[in-house]
Scaffold this active site. Structure first.
Site, PDB file in Angstrom:
ATOM      1  N   HIS A  24       0.844  -1.206   0.000  1.00 25.14           N
ATOM      2  CA  HIS A  24       0.000   0.000   0.000  1.00 25.14           C
ATOM      3  C   HIS A  24       0.879   1.256   0.000  1.00 25.14           C
ATOM      4  O   HIS A  24       0.621   2.216  -0.727  1.00 25.14           O
ATOM      5  CB  HIS A  24      -0.909   0.029   1.232  1.00 25.14           C
ATOM      6  CG  HIS A  24      -1.736  -1.211   1.421  1.00 25.14           C
ATOM      7  ND1 HIS A  24      -1.529  -2.077   2.454  1.00 25.14           N
ATOM      8  CD2 HIS A  24      -2.746  -1.727   0.680  1.00 25.14           C
ATOM      9  CE1 HIS A  24      -2.394  -3.091   2.359  1.00 25.14           C
ATOM     10  NE2 HIS A  24      -3.149  -2.897   1.291  1.00 25.14           N
ATOM     11  N   LYS A 313      -1.409  -9.263   3.355  1.00 24.64           N
ATOM     12  CA  LYS A 313      -1.645  -9.594   4.758  1.00 24.64           C
ATOM     13  C   LYS A 313      -2.366 -10.922   4.871  1.00 24.64           C
ATOM     14  O   LYS A 313      -2.069 -11.728   5.743  1.00 24.64           O
ATOM     15  CB  LYS A 313      -2.471  -8.481   5.422  1.00 24.64           C
ATOM     16  CG  LYS A 313      -1.631  -7.378   6.041  1.00 24.64           C
ATOM     17  CD  LYS A 313      -1.014  -7.825   7.370  1.00 24.64           C
ATOM     18  CE  LYS A 313       0.137  -6.973   7.820  1.00 24.64           C
ATOM     19  NZ  LYS A 313      -0.239  -5.668   8.334  1.00 24.64           N
TER      20      LYS A 313
HETATM   21  N1  MSP Z   1     -10.359  -0.704  -1.662  1.00 26.94           N
HETATM   22  C1  MSP Z   1      -9.859  -1.168  -2.902  1.00 26.94           C
HETATM   23  C2  MSP Z   1      -9.520  -0.011  -3.831  1.00 26.94           C
HETATM   24  C3  MSP Z   1     -10.654   0.936  -4.090  1.00 26.94           C
HETATM   25  S1  MSP Z   1     -10.164   2.263  -5.101  1.00 26.94           S
HETATM   26  C4  MSP Z   1     -11.601   3.010  -5.498  1.00 26.94           C
HETATM   27  C5  MSP Z   1      -8.618  -1.990  -2.664  1.00 26.94           C
HETATM   28  N2  MSP Z   1      -7.975  -1.785  -1.518  1.00 26.94           N
HETATM   29  S2  MSP Z   1      -6.670  -2.547  -1.026  1.00 26.94           S
HETATM   30  O1  MSP Z   1      -6.483  -2.165   0.349  1.00 26.94           O
HETATM   31  O2  MSP Z   1      -6.743  -3.928  -1.307  1.00 26.94           O
HETATM   32  O3  MSP Z   1      -5.486  -1.869  -1.798  1.00 26.94           O
HETATM   33  C6  MSP Z   1      -5.156  -2.296  -3.066  1.00 26.94           C
HETATM   34  C7  MSP Z   1      -4.012  -1.463  -3.584  1.00 26.94           C
HETATM   35  O4  MSP Z   1      -2.913  -1.451  -2.664  1.00 26.94           O
HETATM   36  C8  MSP Z   1      -3.443  -2.029  -4.849  1.00 26.94           C
HETATM   37  O5  MSP Z   1      -4.169  -1.646  -5.992  1.00 26.94           O
HETATM   38  C9  MSP Z   1      -2.072  -1.439  -4.838  1.00 26.94           C
HETATM   39  O6  MSP Z   1      -2.169  -0.093  -5.194  1.00 26.94           O
HETATM   40  C10 MSP Z   1      -1.709  -1.564  -3.371  1.00 26.94           C
HETATM   41  N3  MSP Z   1      -1.136  -2.862  -3.067  1.00 26.94           N
HETATM   42  C11 MSP Z   1      -1.612  -3.800  -2.204  1.00 26.94           C
HETATM   43  N4  MSP Z   1      -0.767  -4.862  -2.194  1.00 26.94           N
HETATM   44  C12 MSP Z   1       0.243  -4.639  -3.055  1.00 26.94           C
HETATM   45  C13 MSP Z   1       1.402  -5.337  -3.434  1.00 26.94           C
HETATM   46  N5  MSP Z   1       1.721  -6.511  -2.942  1.00 26.94           N
HETATM   47  N6  MSP Z   1       2.213  -4.747  -4.333  1.00 26.94           N
HETATM   48  C14 MSP Z   1       1.969  -3.507  -4.853  1.00 26.94           C
HETATM   49  N7  MSP Z   1       0.883  -2.839  -4.518  1.00 26.94           N
HETATM   50  C15 MSP Z   1      -0.018  -3.375  -3.642  1.00 26.94           C
HETATM   51  O7  MSP Z   1      -8.261  -2.763  -3.530  1.00 26.94           O
END
Ligand code: MSP
Length: 542
Positions: A24, A313
């Site tokens: 994130h 996670k």
């Molecule tokens: N809540 C939705 C997004 C809504 S936007 C209108 C969501 N949230 S999330 O908490 O799962 O966050 C996803 C985003 O976090 C990914 O699209 C990316 O930007 C980032 N990442 C989460 N894990 C990641 C990795 N392992 N590597 C790179 N980015 C990552 O989806």
């Protein structure tokens, strides 16, 4: 309509089912680098991030912890999501939570509008659903489970079984937008980037779009559907709207309206490739249906991988940003992830690689350069920058490197090739180190013609070399401020640049390479090391 004036960049809004991990933070840090760069282009900028709080994923976590979803979200946002922005030095302009009233009422207004325009109808749906993705899945994309999940169908991203959902609900006529979307991708080649993401989206939409289920009635943690409050809106079509509601869409307040007019459309929605389709297909279809402009670009970056899989996670591979930052500092965190992984591709994180780059590039390459120059101005000129003499070929060559670094970095930023932008700036770090080695000012200082009665003279060769090096450092402070804001500020302070030139954050990138910024007489002090050497990289491993 007035011309949009802001460079508007968004990150995804993150689910509050858990605390942030470095995946994130990666997206937010990338957005922060780009927006800082645009601010230093003297553009008005708006940088938005926030949290996605509705839906089953958050609801279930809250229930498992025995608290209400609102209490759960409040706690995570205050204790984890907002503080991490400070930890990584993100300078966001706003933080939106989807449970805020400014969001919920405006979302209801948007969907009531689409309902009134005949874009929504009632129907029934049955299909596999992944709560991790908060998404209905197409049976073809599921994978067969093994081991404890033998005989079940799994989500390919989360590796967990999907659930069969049967619901009576509402649908958005998304299928009607298939052709218009394809035309838009065709006419706007940079709308979805990088190329691999664009190709994936086009291939997906070419198969034809289905209508989209937009409501849920088996739980109530969501925004009630205005025309039938027994249902709540599907979390994604609530969440995507944050990009519009946060800047004033759907408000009656004249100030909000004006802000929306001058800020929308977004220049860049920065997302991970996991959520590309939501942003490049569903979101633009929603905007088309509402008669709103589309964002200029959706850019999907790659994943941070652990053991070849997406760090997460839920798979217990998440690393908290503080685990890295407590040891290496926030600048090193930002630098490492933005430099080491080509932006748009997947990358594996390793402590060894981080340590090696920290020591070679930040401590020995950049930090040491800054200390040496400040130490020599201290030693030979009592810390006061002398007057340079006429530049020779070596000075002109270094000025050329600086000019090219700026031009290349600017172009790379426009393509969101963030690793290339940093690489371009780094050519100046390397060239300045090479210049010092070749010019050997410590040797020049021994030349009797350089000093009289123990006082080194302005306009001499020694003065020219040190002024040229200090000027290169000034340019580096300006160009690296978006990447390593703390070290850049410490360098700016050490160069005494604020008095003659003003605040670092206000320094234009375009003219960073124009030499002659620091006047003679500027007081240069040798502060603490920008990147102290970390003697034992093994200490970094938790
Ligand atoms: N809540 C939705 C997004 C809504 S936007 C209108 C969501 N949230 S999330 O908490 O799962 O966050 C996803 C985003 O976090 C990914 O699209 C990316 O930007 C980032 N990442 C989460 N894990 C990641 C990795 N392992 N590597 C790179 N980015 C990552 O989806």
């Amino acid at each position: 309509m007035p011309e949009p004036t802001s460079f508007y960049l968004t990150t995804p809004i993150y689910y509050v089912n858990d605390a942030p991990h470095i995946g994130h933070a990666y997206t937010t840090v990338a957005g922060d680098m780009v927006t800082r760069w645009h601010r230093q282009r003297q553009e008005p900028v708006w940088f938005l991030t926030g949290t996605d709080e509705h839906g089953q994923k958050v609801l279930r976590t809250a229930e498992a912890n025995g608290v209400s979803p609102q209490a759960w979200a409040d706690r995570l946002v205050e204790d984890s999501w907002k503080p991490v922005l400070g930890t990584i030095d993100a300078a966001n302009d706003d933080f939106i939570r989807t449970t805020e009233e400014r969001h919920t009422t405006r979302v209801q207004r948007f969907w009531q509008g689409l309902h009134d325009r005949g874009e929504v109808y009632e129907g029934g749906y049955e299909g596999p659903y992944c709560v991790g993705c908060e998404e209905y899945k197409v049976p073809g994309e599921l994978v067969d489970g093994t081991g404890e999940f033998e005989g079940q169908k799994l989500c390919p991203i989360h590796g967990r079984p999907v659930e069969m959902l049967t619901e009576q609900n509402y649908f958005f006529r998304m299928s009607a937008y298939t052709d218009r979307l394809l035309e838009h991708y065709e006419a706007n080649p940079t709308f979805v980037q990088p190329e691999s993401a664009r190709n994936e989206v086009i291939a997906f939409v070419r198969q034809g779009l289905q209508d989209l289920s937009i409501s849920r009635s088996t739980f109530d943690w969501g925004i009630p559907i205005p025309w039938n409050p027994q249902h709540v809106l599907y979390v994604w079509i609530d969440a995507l709207l944050n990009y519009a509601t946060a800047i004033g869409y759907g408000s009656d307040d004249p100030e909000d309206k004006a802000r929306f007019e001058r800020t929308w459309p977004a220049d860049v929605h920065l997302v991970g490739k996991d959520i590309l389709r939501f942003h490049a297909v569903i979101w633009p279809a929603m905007l088309m249906a509402a008669g709103l402009d589309l964002p200029k670009q959706v850019f999907a970056h790659g994943w941070l991988l652990v053991g070849g899989e997406k760090m997460s996670k839920s798979k217990l591979t998440g690393i908290a940003p503080s685990q890295i930052i407590d040891h290496f500092g926030s600048d090193a965190f930002r630098y490492y992830f933005l430099r080491a992984i080509p932006f748009g591709q997947d990358g594996s994180f390793s402590w060894e690689d981080l340590s090696a780059r920290y020591n070679a590039e930040l401590a020995n390459g950049f930090g040491n350069l800054a200390s040496r120059v400040a130490a020599m101005v201290g030693k030979y000129f009592d810390g006061l920058l002398p007057e340079a003499g006429e530049p020779g070929p070596a000075e002109l060559a270094l000025a050329d490197v600086a000019a090219r670094a700026v031009a290349d970095a600017e172009a790379a930023i426009d393509r969101l090739a963030l690793h290339e932008a940093i690489g371009a700036v780094w050519t100046l770090v390397e060239a300045t180190n090479g210049y010092l080695t070749e010019q050997a000012p410590w040797q020049v200082a021994k030349d009797p013609s350089e000093s009289q009665d123990g006082v080194y003279r302005s306009g001499g060769r020694l003065a020219t070399i040190l002024v040229t090096s200090a000027e290169a450092l000034r340019a580096l402070a300006v160009l690296l401020h978006p990447v390593t804001p703390r070290a850049a500020q410490a360098l700016w302070d050490s160069l005494g640049a604020e008095v003659p030139l003003g605040q670092l954050a206000a320094q234009p990138v375009a003219s960073a390479a124009t030499l002659g910024g620091l006047p003679a007489g500027t007081r240069i002090t040798k502060g603490a090391s920008l990147f102290p050497r970390l003697e034992d990289p093994a200490d970094a491993t938790p």
